[in-house]
Design a protein around this motif. Structure first.
Motif, mmCIF file in Angstrom:
data_model
loop_
_atom_site.group_PDB
_atom_site.id
_atom_site.type_symbol
_atom_site.label_atom_id
_atom_site.label_comp_id
_atom_site.label_asym_id
_atom_site.label_seq_id
_atom_site.Cartn_x
_atom_site.Cartn_y
_atom_site.Cartn_z
ATOM 1 N N GLU A 99 0.820 -1.218 0.000
ATOM 2 C CA GLU A 99 0.000 0.000 0.000
ATOM 3 C C GLU A 99 0.856 1.270 0.000
ATOM 4 O OE1 GLU A 99 -3.429 0.192 -0.189
ATOM 5 O OE2 GLU A 99 -3.261 -1.963 -0.594
ATOM 6 N N ILE A 100 2.176 1.125 0.083
ATOM 7 C CA ILE A 100 3.068 2.282 0.109
ATOM 8 C C ILE A 100 3.091 2.971 -1.255
ATOM 9 C CG2 ILE A 100 5.503 2.987 0.281
ATOM 10 C CD1 ILE A 100 5.857 0.781 2.379
ATOM 11 N N LYS A 101 3.066 4.292 -1.237
ATOM 12 C CA LYS A 101 3.247 5.067 -2.456
ATOM 13 C C LYS A 101 4.712 5.488 -2.561
ATOM 14 C CE LYS A 101 -1.389 7.070 -2.982
ATOM 15 N NZ LYS A 101 -2.177 8.323 -3.053
ATOM 16 N N PRO A 102 5.396 5.093 -3.650
ATOM 17 C CA PRO A 102 6.774 5.557 -3.818
ATOM 18 C C PRO A 102 6.824 7.085 -3.832
ATOM 19 C CG PRO A 102 6.254 3.831 -5.400
ATOM 20 C CD PRO A 102 4.964 4.217 -4.743
ATOM 21 N N PHE A 103 7.899 7.628 -3.300
ATOM 22 C CA PHE A 103 8.043 9.077 -3.226
ATOM 23 C C PHE A 103 7.931 9.693 -4.619
ATOM 24 C CE2 PHE A 103 10.597 12.994 -3.090
ATOM 25 C CZ PHE A 103 9.980 13.648 -2.035
ATOM 26 N N GLY A 104 7.039 10.686 -4.749
ATOM 27 C CA GLY A 104 6.853 11.357 -6.027
ATOM 28 C C GLY A 104 5.835 10.707 -6.935
ATOM 29 N N SER A 105 5.223 9.628 -6.493
ATOM 30 C CA SER A 105 4.259 8.902 -7.327
ATOM 31 C C SER A 105 2.876 8.942 -6.696
ATOM 32 C CB SER A 105 4.703 7.447 -7.508
ATOM 33 O OG SER A 105 3.678 6.685 -8.130
ATOM 34 N N PHE B 64 12.538 3.416 -3.424
ATOM 35 C CA PHE B 64 11.860 2.914 -4.615
ATOM 36 C C PHE B 64 11.503 4.086 -5.535
ATOM 37 C CE2 PHE B 64 8.658 1.152 -7.359
ATOM 38 C CZ PHE B 64 9.048 -0.174 -7.520
ATOM 39 N N GLY B 65 11.101 5.213 -4.936
ATOM 40 C CA GLY B 65 10.797 6.395 -5.739
ATOM 41 C C GLY B 65 12.012 6.884 -6.506
ATOM 42 N N ALA B 66 13.198 6.808 -5.888
ATOM 43 C CA ALA B 66 14.422 7.239 -6.557
ATOM 44 C C ALA B 66 14.749 6.320 -7.732
ATOM 45 C CB ALA B 66 15.575 7.259 -5.556
ATOM 46 N N ALA B 67 14.589 5.005 -7.517
ATOM 47 C CA ALA B 67 14.839 4.048 -8.608
ATOM 48 C C ALA B 67 13.831 4.262 -9.741
ATOM 49 C CB ALA B 67 14.752 2.624 -8.081
ATOM 50 N N ASN C 277 16.244 -4.239 -10.604
ATOM 51 C CA ASN C 277 17.695 -4.430 -10.623
ATOM 52 C C ASN C 277 18.426 -3.195 -10.114
ATOM 53 O OD1 ASN C 277 17.958 -7.090 -11.411
ATOM 54 N ND2 ASN C 277 17.934 -6.614 -13.600
ATOM 55 N N ASP C 278 17.807 -2.040 -10.264
ATOM 56 C CA ASP C 278 18.366 -0.813 -9.698
ATOM 57 C C ASP C 278 18.031 -0.732 -8.204
ATOM 58 O OD1 ASP C 278 19.048 1.740 -8.904
ATOM 59 O OD2 ASP C 278 17.868 2.771 -10.438
ATOM 60 N N TYR C 279 16.755 -0.780 -7.900
ATOM 61 C CA TYR C 279 16.294 -0.632 -6.514
ATOM 62 C C TYR C 279 16.866 -1.708 -5.594
ATOM 63 C CZ TYR C 279 12.994 -1.227 -2.611
ATOM 64 O OH TYR C 279 12.432 -1.400 -1.376
ATOM 65 N N GLY C 280 16.870 -2.954 -6.053
ATOM 66 C CA GLY C 280 17.316 -4.061 -5.212
ATOM 67 C C GLY C 280 18.735 -3.901 -4.726
ATOM 68 N N ASN C 281 19.597 -3.300 -5.548
ATOM 69 C CA ASN C 281 21.008 -3.156 -5.190
ATOM 70 C C ASN C 281 21.329 -1.837 -4.500
ATOM 71 O OD1 ASN C 281 22.334 -5.628 -6.281
ATOM 72 N ND2 ASN C 281 21.451 -4.901 -8.205
ATOM 73 N N THR C 282 20.447 -0.837 -4.645
ATOM 74 C CA THR C 282 20.759 0.484 -4.093
ATOM 75 C C THR C 282 19.933 0.819 -2.858
ATOM 76 O OG1 THR C 282 19.147 1.534 -5.584
ATOM 77 C CG2 THR C 282 21.431 1.370 -6.362
ATOM 78 N N ARG C 283 19.020 -0.047 -2.444
ATOM 79 C CA ARG C 283 18.210 0.195 -1.244
ATOM 80 C C ARG C 283 19.129 0.481 -0.051
ATOM 81 N NH1 ARG C 283 15.637 -5.495 -0.477
ATOM 82 N NH2 ARG C 283 17.752 -6.052 -1.113
ATOM 83 N N ARG C 284 18.753 1.456 0.760
ATOM 84 C CA ARG C 284 19.520 1.716 1.976
ATOM 85 C C ARG C 284 19.132 0.674 3.023
ATOM 86 N NH1 ARG C 284 17.907 7.796 3.005
ATOM 87 N NH2 ARG C 284 16.053 7.040 1.903
ATOM 88 N N MET C 285 20.105 -0.151 3.397
ATOM 89 C CA MET C 285 19.857 -1.224 4.348
ATOM 90 C C MET C 285 21.000 -1.272 5.356
ATOM 91 S SD MET C 285 18.157 -4.187 1.907
ATOM 92 C CE MET C 285 17.290 -4.982 3.255
ATOM 93 N N ALA C 286 21.019 -2.292 6.172
ATOM 94 C CA ALA C 286 22.038 -2.409 7.213
ATOM 95 C C ALA C 286 23.446 -2.456 6.604
ATOM 96 C CB ALA C 286 21.787 -3.658 8.041
ATOM 97 N N ILE C 287 24.392 -1.920 7.354
ATOM 98 C CA ILE C 287 25.799 -1.926 6.945
ATOM 99 C C ILE C 287 26.545 -2.955 7.790
ATOM 100 C CG2 ILE C 287 27.913 -0.574 6.681
ATOM 101 C CD1 ILE C 287 25.638 0.303 4.832
ATOM 102 N N VAL C 288 27.184 -3.902 7.137
ATOM 103 C CA VAL C 288 27.967 -4.926 7.827
ATOM 104 C C VAL C 288 29.384 -4.903 7.274
ATOM 105 C CG1 VAL C 288 28.217 -7.386 8.309
ATOM 106 C CG2 VAL C 288 25.933 -6.356 8.224
#
Length: 356
Positions: A256-262, A294-297, A328-339
């Motif tokens: 139900e989330i709306k991507p930013f700008g959409s 997701f909106g950025a991608a 392929n863009d969003y999946g790799n650039t999502r901001r997630m945990a840093i290890v």
């Protein structure tokens, strides 16, 4: 008339006495002569037996928790870890859960593919910034005793009040307050002197004995409060609660989330199991970033494909191709945990691609 004997009732009592036969067999069969009998309720007996089994509070689990070291931003922390052994694929009631429509076959595959990125059904730890992290979705108790795990226990209490009492309350754990602000507490006769612990007190209690010495010696340690939580989250009905939470999160929150700008929702853009799994994976790890990332991608996709329709409902036969490109863009650039200085996003996305 008042005060006069009831003739009909007197005759009826004589008739009943002639029909009575219990006293005649009392001595012969060793039963009470007054006709009173004792009965066993088989359902209640089974319930009591199950209660005894489920309220042992994990006392028989022994020394099963490893001591691990976590290097936080300001200090090195030592704490307990139980990695678990029950992955979501091993959930015993998948057939029933799908057959009754609680989840679809596609959702089942999404959850099974995504859950290894988080944890196992019976995973449990208390070594990072949070008080406790538990289960396949790695739900936490935050520093104030609130968070997603207390909400999960609150929902379990609403669905299974008797089991909640047996698995949590009888073992010292309780959840209080309204659902969205639910806080969890722990009480034990000797460990907390009968007081309710939450917040910093609870965090300190859960980590007692888990120190540098235990870490260097690779000791396994027992824990009364953690064992009872482990016992609770592995019960088949709490496993069911974990599956239900996956389903509710995906349908009612993530899609139900709306991507930013959409002006459209994620459910309009994402039709594939991989797409749904990727945003669910992100939402569980970093829920506040899903819309913007997701909106950025999406914006980068439109910048590179100016002829593509802005409305996903108009993508038609190109939907699968467009979705794949965005993922392929969003999946790799999502901001997630840093290890170890690197984002976990690419390796988690690759895992989902391999599975789905």
């Amino acid at each position: 008339e008042a005060g006069k004997p009831n003739f009909i009732w007197g005759v009826e009592k004589q008739r009943i006495e002639k029909l009575s036969w219990w006293a005649d067999i009392a001595e012969k069969h060793a039963v009470r002569a007054d006709g009173m009998a004792w009965h066993l309720n088989p359902t209640r007996i089974v319930s009591l037996l199950r209660q005894d089994e489920s309220t042992d509070c994990g006392c028989n689990l022994g020394k099963i928790f490893s001591c691990v070291r976590f290097k936080g931003q300001s200090a090195t922390i030592y704490g307990p870890l139980y990695a678990g052994s029950i992955d979501l694929q091993s959930y015993a009631n998948w057939h029933e859960t799908v057959a009754t429509g609680i989840v679809t076959e596609e959702e089942k595959n999404i959850f099974i593919a995504m859950s290894p990125n988080e944890g196992k059904i019976d995973s449990l730890q208390s070594y990072d910034s949070e008080i406790l992290t538990a289960g396949a979705m790695q739900k936490t108790i935050n520093l104030y005793g609130a968070g997603e795990f207390p909400i999960q226990v609150f929902d379990f209490k609403e669905r299974q009040p008797q089991l909640y009492k047996e698995l949590f309350e009888n073992c010292g754990w309780s959840v209080e307050g309204p659902r969205t602000a639910a806080r969890i507490y722990y009480k034990h006769q000797s460990l907390t002197k009968g007081d309710n612990y939450t917040g910093a007190e609870l965090k300190r209690l859960l980590r007692e004995g888990f120190n540098e010495t235990a870490f260097s010696r690779k000791q396994k340690i027992g824990s009364i409060p953690l064992s009872s939580i482990l016992k609770a989250i592995t019960h088949e009905k709490f496993q069911e609660q974990q599956v239900l939470d996956f389903a509710k999160r995906l349908k009612n929150e993530v899609m139900e989330i709306k991507p930013f700008g959409s002006g459209f929702k994620l459910k309009d853009y994402l039709k594939s199991p991989l797409g749904k799994a990727t945003v669910l994976d992100h939402h569980i790890n970093r829920p506040g970033y899903v819309s913007r990332d997701f909106g950025a991608a999406l914006q980068r996709f439109f910048d590179s494909n100016p002829s593509a329709a802005q409305e996903p409902i108009n993508w038609g036969d190109n939907h699968e191709k467009y979705e794949h490109s965005i993922l392929n863009d969003y999946g790799n650039t999502r901001r997630m945990a840093i290890v170890n200085g690197q984002s976990v996003a690419p390796i988690r996305y690759q895992h989902l691609k391999d599975k789905l």
